[in-house]
Scaffold this motif. Structure first.
Motif, PDB file in Angstrom:
ATOM      1  N   ILE A  15     102.139  -0.647  75.582  1.00  0.00           N
ATOM      2  CA  ILE A  15     102.086   0.037  76.943  1.00  0.00           C
ATOM      3  C   ILE A  15     102.078  -0.992  77.683  1.00  0.00           C
ATOM      4  CG2 ILE A  15      99.383   0.306  76.552  1.00  0.00           C
ATOM      5  CD1 ILE A  15      99.629   2.757  78.195  1.00  0.00           C
ATOM      6  N   GLY A  17     103.516  -4.185  77.825  1.00  0.00           N
ATOM      7  CA  GLY A  17     104.767  -4.810  78.130  1.00  0.00           C
ATOM      8  C   GLY A  17     105.686  -3.929  78.754  1.00  0.00           C
ATOM      9  N   LEU A  33     110.442  -9.247  74.214  1.00  0.00           N
ATOM     10  CA  LEU A  33     110.584  -9.766  73.095  1.00  0.00           C
ATOM     11  C   LEU A  33     109.715  -9.036  72.296  1.00  0.00           C
ATOM     12  CD1 LEU A  33     110.740 -13.507  73.569  1.00  0.00           C
ATOM     13  CD2 LEU A  33     112.669 -12.003  73.346  1.00  0.00           C
ATOM     14  N   ALA A  42     100.088  -1.142  68.250  1.00  0.00           N
ATOM     15  CA  ALA A  42      99.276  -0.521  68.348  1.00  0.00           C
ATOM     16  C   ALA A  42      99.154   0.828  69.318  1.00  0.00           C
ATOM     17  CB  ALA A  42      98.022  -1.176  68.739  1.00  0.00           C
ATOM     18  N   THR A 196     100.673  -8.983  73.828  1.00  0.00           N
ATOM     19  CA  THR A 196     101.059  -8.936  72.374  1.00  0.00           C
ATOM     20  C   THR A 196      99.780  -8.333  71.679  1.00  0.00           C
ATOM     21  OG1 THR A 196      99.650 -11.237  72.568  1.00  0.00           O
ATOM     22  CG2 THR A 196     101.758 -11.328  72.380  1.00  0.00           C
ATOM     23  N   ASP A 215      98.462 -13.242  68.043  1.00  0.00           N
ATOM     24  CA  ASP A 215      99.373 -14.217  68.701  1.00  0.00           C
ATOM     25  C   ASP A 215      99.265 -14.681  70.022  1.00  0.00           C
ATOM     26  OD1 ASP A 215     100.297 -13.181  66.118  1.00  0.00           O
ATOM     27  OD2 ASP A 215     102.284 -13.197  66.528  1.00  0.00           O
ATOM     28  N   TYR A 345      89.567  -2.722  67.487  1.00  0.00           N
ATOM     29  CA  TYR A 345      89.743  -3.346  68.722  1.00  0.00           C
ATOM     30  C   TYR A 345      89.076  -4.530  69.154  1.00  0.00           C
ATOM     31  CZ  TYR A 345      90.750  -3.260  74.022  1.00  0.00           C
ATOM     32  OH  TYR A 345      91.250  -3.457  75.046  1.00  0.00           O
ATOM     33  N   ILE A 366      98.097  -9.394  79.410  1.00  0.00           N
ATOM     34  CA  ILE A 366      97.758  -7.878  79.924  1.00  0.00           C
ATOM     35  C   ILE A 366      97.558  -7.009  78.660  1.00  0.00           C
ATOM     36  CG2 ILE A 366      98.688  -5.948  80.957  1.00  0.00           C
ATOM     37  CD1 ILE A 366     100.612  -7.731  82.530  1.00  0.00           C
ATOM     38  N   GLY A 367      96.830  -6.066  78.810  1.00  0.00           N
ATOM     39  CA  GLY A 367      96.519  -5.236  77.613  1.00  0.00           C
ATOM     40  C   GLY A 367      95.526  -5.780  76.452  1.00  0.00           C
ATOM     41  N   ARG A 379      84.033  -1.645  73.483  1.00  0.00           N
ATOM     42  CA  ARG A 379      84.761  -0.802  74.520  1.00  0.00           C
ATOM     43  C   ARG A 379      84.500   0.728  74.385  1.00  0.00           C
ATOM     44  NH1 ARG A 379      90.364   1.744  72.999  1.00  0.00           N
ATOM     45  NH2 ARG A 379      89.261   1.688  71.119  1.00  0.00           N
ATOM     46  N   ASN A 383      89.332   3.760  76.902  1.00  0.00           N
ATOM     47  CA  ASN A 383      89.651   2.848  78.078  1.00  0.00           C
ATOM     48  C   ASN A 383      90.640   1.884  77.925  1.00  0.00           C
ATOM     49  OD1 ASN A 383      87.726   3.922  79.935  1.00  0.00           O
ATOM     50  ND2 ASN A 383      86.149   2.376  79.673  1.00  0.00           N
ATOM     51  N   LEU A 385      93.950   2.056  76.763  1.00  0.00           N
ATOM     52  CA  LEU A 385      95.239   2.404  77.244  1.00  0.00           C
ATOM     53  C   LEU A 385      95.447   2.321  78.664  1.00  0.00           C
ATOM     54  CD1 LEU A 385      96.056   5.325  74.986  1.00  0.00           C
ATOM     55  CD2 LEU A 385      97.458   3.162  74.813  1.00  0.00           C
TER      56      LEU A 385
HETATM   57  C1  FAD Z   1      94.794   3.489  65.246  1.00  0.00           C
HETATM   58  C2  FAD Z   1      94.379   3.173  66.835  1.00  0.00           C
HETATM   59  C3  FAD Z   1      94.073   4.275  67.599  1.00  0.00           C
HETATM   60  C4  FAD Z   1      93.848   4.001  69.032  1.00  0.00           C
HETATM   61  N1  FAD Z   1      93.525   5.029  69.839  1.00  0.00           N
HETATM   62  C5  FAD Z   1      93.403   4.988  71.080  1.00  0.00           C
HETATM   63  C6  FAD Z   1      93.183   5.666  71.979  1.00  0.00           C
HETATM   64  O1  FAD Z   1      93.191   6.799  71.576  1.00  0.00           O
HETATM   65  N2  FAD Z   1      92.921   5.568  73.563  1.00  0.00           N
HETATM   66  C7  FAD Z   1      92.751   3.973  73.806  1.00  0.00           C
HETATM   67  O2  FAD Z   1      92.804   3.902  74.940  1.00  0.00           O
HETATM   68  N3  FAD Z   1      93.028   3.132  72.879  1.00  0.00           N
HETATM   69  C8  FAD Z   1      93.463   3.405  71.791  1.00  0.00           C
HETATM   70  N4  FAD Z   1      93.541   2.292  70.664  1.00  0.00           N
HETATM   71  C9  FAD Z   1      93.828   1.101  71.461  1.00  0.00           C
HETATM   72  C10 FAD Z   1      95.050   0.946  71.932  1.00  0.00           C
HETATM   73  O3  FAD Z   1      95.994   1.557  71.335  1.00  0.00           O
HETATM   74  C11 FAD Z   1      95.452  -0.439  72.013  1.00  0.00           C
HETATM   75  O4  FAD Z   1      94.495  -1.610  72.678  1.00  0.00           O
HETATM   76  C12 FAD Z   1      96.488  -0.740  73.176  1.00  0.00           C
HETATM   77  O5  FAD Z   1      97.624   0.298  72.587  1.00  0.00           O
HETATM   78  C13 FAD Z   1      97.048  -2.196  73.070  1.00  0.00           C
HETATM   79  O6  FAD Z   1      98.484  -1.943  73.765  1.00  0.00           O
HETATM   80  P1  FAD Z   1      99.017  -3.470  74.134  1.00  0.00           P
HETATM   81  O7  FAD Z   1     100.565  -3.103  74.903  1.00  0.00           O
HETATM   82  O8  FAD Z   1      98.155  -4.417  74.697  1.00  0.00           O
HETATM   83  O9  FAD Z   1      99.541  -4.021  72.612  1.00  0.00           O
HETATM   84  P2  FAD Z   1     100.299  -3.269  71.486  1.00  0.00           P
HETATM   85  O10 FAD Z   1     100.551  -1.962  71.644  1.00  0.00           O
HETATM   86  O11 FAD Z   1      99.497  -3.613  70.152  1.00  0.00           O
HETATM   87  O12 FAD Z   1     101.521  -4.163  71.307  1.00  0.00           O
HETATM   88  C14 FAD Z   1     101.947  -5.585  71.099  1.00  0.00           C
HETATM   89  C15 FAD Z   1     103.377  -6.066  71.121  1.00  0.00           C
HETATM   90  O13 FAD Z   1     103.251  -7.370  70.944  1.00  0.00           O
HETATM   91  C16 FAD Z   1     104.380  -7.882  69.975  1.00  0.00           C
HETATM   92  N5  FAD Z   1     104.058  -9.172  69.556  1.00  0.00           N
HETATM   93  C17 FAD Z   1     102.682  -9.520  69.178  1.00  0.00           C
HETATM   94  N6  FAD Z   1     102.822 -10.888  68.849  1.00  0.00           N
HETATM   95  C18 FAD Z   1     104.076 -11.402  69.110  1.00  0.00           C
HETATM   96  C19 FAD Z   1     105.071 -12.460  68.768  1.00  0.00           C
HETATM   97  N7  FAD Z   1     104.275 -13.576  68.363  1.00  0.00           N
HETATM   98  N8  FAD Z   1     106.090 -12.611  69.298  1.00  0.00           N
HETATM   99  C20 FAD Z   1     106.788 -11.306  69.698  1.00  0.00           C
HETATM  100  N9  FAD Z   1     106.306 -10.316  69.921  1.00  0.00           N
HETATM  101  C21 FAD Z   1     104.978 -10.385  69.656  1.00  0.00           C
HETATM  102  C22 FAD Z   1     104.171  -6.740  68.934  1.00  0.00           C
HETATM  103  O14 FAD Z   1     105.402  -6.811  68.029  1.00  0.00           O
HETATM  104  C23 FAD Z   1     103.974  -5.469  69.857  1.00  0.00           C
HETATM  105  O15 FAD Z   1     105.322  -5.110  70.411  1.00  0.00           O
HETATM  106  C24 FAD Z   1      94.005   2.655  69.516  1.00  0.00           C
HETATM  107  C25 FAD Z   1      94.226   1.534  68.476  1.00  0.00           C
HETATM  108  C26 FAD Z   1      94.482   1.989  67.088  1.00  0.00           C
HETATM  109  C27 FAD Z   1      94.971   0.855  66.439  1.00  0.00           C
END
Ligand code: FAD
Length: 436
Positions: A15, A17, A33, A42, A196, A215, A345, A366-367, A379, A383, A385
């Protein structure tokens, strides 16, 4: 070594990126990427939903207080206020991009809101019990429609490139391994955003996907960014306990809708640990209570029981959880679900300001990989997403402000000693022979 120029480099396709890319789509060439397939995040696994004040009898003050209380006095109040107060606008962004949140069947003008631990009232918007998948798929669809945004799958970022290697001044790109062709590539960019995700995979039992290996935090640390609050890892109390289930979460929304926790003897126990909130106490409290019960009884798991609710309702409200548990031989409409706590988390991460900026110029985080101060020591459910959406917005405002200046500066090639793949493997993908 091949080098590719892109105006904005976003690392991660969750979300954080994807929403950042959509917000910056008019600025120039954007490359996202991701080290696996785009949807392997996640974000895709989030079930419960996204917290936001939408009802007249709810208030920002109440959401702020809930966040501060659950964060155990360690949240940064200005971040909490920013995120909570901007939530309605950020939800509108998601709706504009095409996310269709469930509506109240009795009043289709309103959202259907669910309840999760630590919230003093119902305020979680959701799409069934697969909110994250709905958001991820919609954002990927939108991004694919835009010509100047590319998503490159199976591109693993191994190191950030900075001007002045020994005393990093600003970020100018990244060293990346193209995992499909096993080939190192340099990406040069004016702005880099780490999106990431978390680091749950450092634990044996986690709800996180394989991509959550911290990472971004390592990449930022290597070039001198401050990292904060890494000791605050939230454990989700209820992950499915089954030898074949890898990391399947049983959403807190089940407890929000009335599911109860039972110990191995089939007895409720939460009243002993939190007599008022019981199953709806914050996650840290419920997790510690389960841990205590397991230690006291020697049992391998406890049980989450929602079978007292009508079967039709359960199947309709929690279709994904119902189907998945059924695959493992558990019919949640008639049987309690075996559950254990698991790492869920990361509250800490790369330290950022209110604009998502890290300590290194032109590098944003971010994220889940960022530490903005929203979560403090723990957390509040749903909160995160919201935090990712809010900070992709904040970062986009800052990047726009900087853009007139940034776009005038030419891309700068690092001077790199070429390494053969054999050497890279031997050196465990370390690119420490870079000089600028
Ligand atoms: C099972 C589960 C249920 C959840 N339920 C909720 C919910 O109901 N409500 C809520 O608010 N939150 C919830 N969360 C937490 C929330 O989903 C995450 O905190 C949030 O989606 C993180 O988003 P993000 O974009 O930061 O990372 P992510 O969505 O994890 O994306 C990370 C990205 O980075 C990429 N990446 C990582 N390292 C590298 C690298 N070295 N090189 C290239 N790419 C890389 C990965 O491939 C991926 O594309 C939940 C989490 C889980 C695991």
């Amino acid at each position: 070594m091949e080098s590719i120029k892109t105006d904005i480099l976003i690392i991660g396709s969750g979300i954080a990126g994807l929403s950042l890319a959509l917000r910056l789509k008019d600025l120039g060439e954007i490359t996202i990427l991701t080290k696996k397939r785009a949807f392997e995040t996640a974000t895709s696994l989030a079930q419960g939903g996204i917290a936001c004040v939408t009802e007249e009898d709810d208030s920002f003050e109440s959401h702020i207080q809930d966040t501060l209380v659950v964060g155990d006095g360690l949240c940064k109040k200005e971040t909490v206020e920013l995120v909570v107060k901007s939530a309605p606008e950020r939800i509108k962004d998601l709706i504009k991009w095409g996310v269709k949140f469930d509506k109240d069947p009795e009043n289709p003008e309103k959202f259907h809101l669910t309840l999760e631990g630590g919230h003093s009232r119902r305020r979680i918007l959701h799409v069934g019990d697969y909110t994250g998948r709905a958001i991820e798929n919609t954002l990927i669809e939108r991004v694919l429609e835009i010509e100047n945004i590319k998503i490159l799958e199976n591109y693993f970022v191994v190191r950030l490139i900075t001007e002045n290697f020994l005393r990093p001044s600003k970020v100018i790109g990244a060293f990346v391994l193209d995992l499909t062709h096993i080939k190192p590539i340099i990406f040069l960019a004016k702005v880099v955003a780490l999106c990431t995700g978390g680091a749950g995979k450092v634990y044996l039992y986690t709800s996180n996907p394989d991509t959550s290996t911290g990472d971004g935090i390592a990449l930022a640390y290597q070039i001198g960014c401050r990292i904060a609050n890494m000791e605050f890892v939230q454990f989700h109390p209820t992950c499915l306990y089954h030898p074949k289930a890898k990391n399947f979460l049983i959403s807190e929304a089940l407890r929000g809708e009335g599911a109860v926790l039972l110990n191995a003897e089939g007895k409720r126990f939460m009243h002993k640990y939190d007599p008022i909130r019981k199953e709806l106490a914050p996650r840290d409290v419920v997790t510690r209570a389960i841990d205590m019960e397991l230690k006291k009884t020697g049992a391998e798991c406890v049980y989450l029981d929602i079978s007292h609710l009508p079967s039709d309702y359960i199947r309709k409200r929690f279709p994904y959880i119902y189907e998945t548990c059924l695959k493992y031989g558990i019919d949640i409409t008639s049987q309690p679900i075996p559950v254990v706590p698991a790492a869920h988390y990361l509250c800490g991460g790369v330290y950022t300001n209110l604009w998502g900026q890290t300590d290194i110029p032109n590098l944003f985080a971010i994220g889940e990989c960022a530490c903005t101060g929203l979560h403090g020591g723990n957390r509040l459910a749903s909160n995160s997403l919201l935090e990712a959406l809010c900070f992709s917005y904040q970062a986009s405002i800052k990047i726009r402000e900087m853009w007139e200046e940034l776009k005038k500066i030419p891309f700068k090639e690092p001077s790199v000693k070429e390494l053969s793949i054999k050497e890279i493997k031997k050196k465990k993908y370390s690119f420490l022979t870079i000089g600028i």
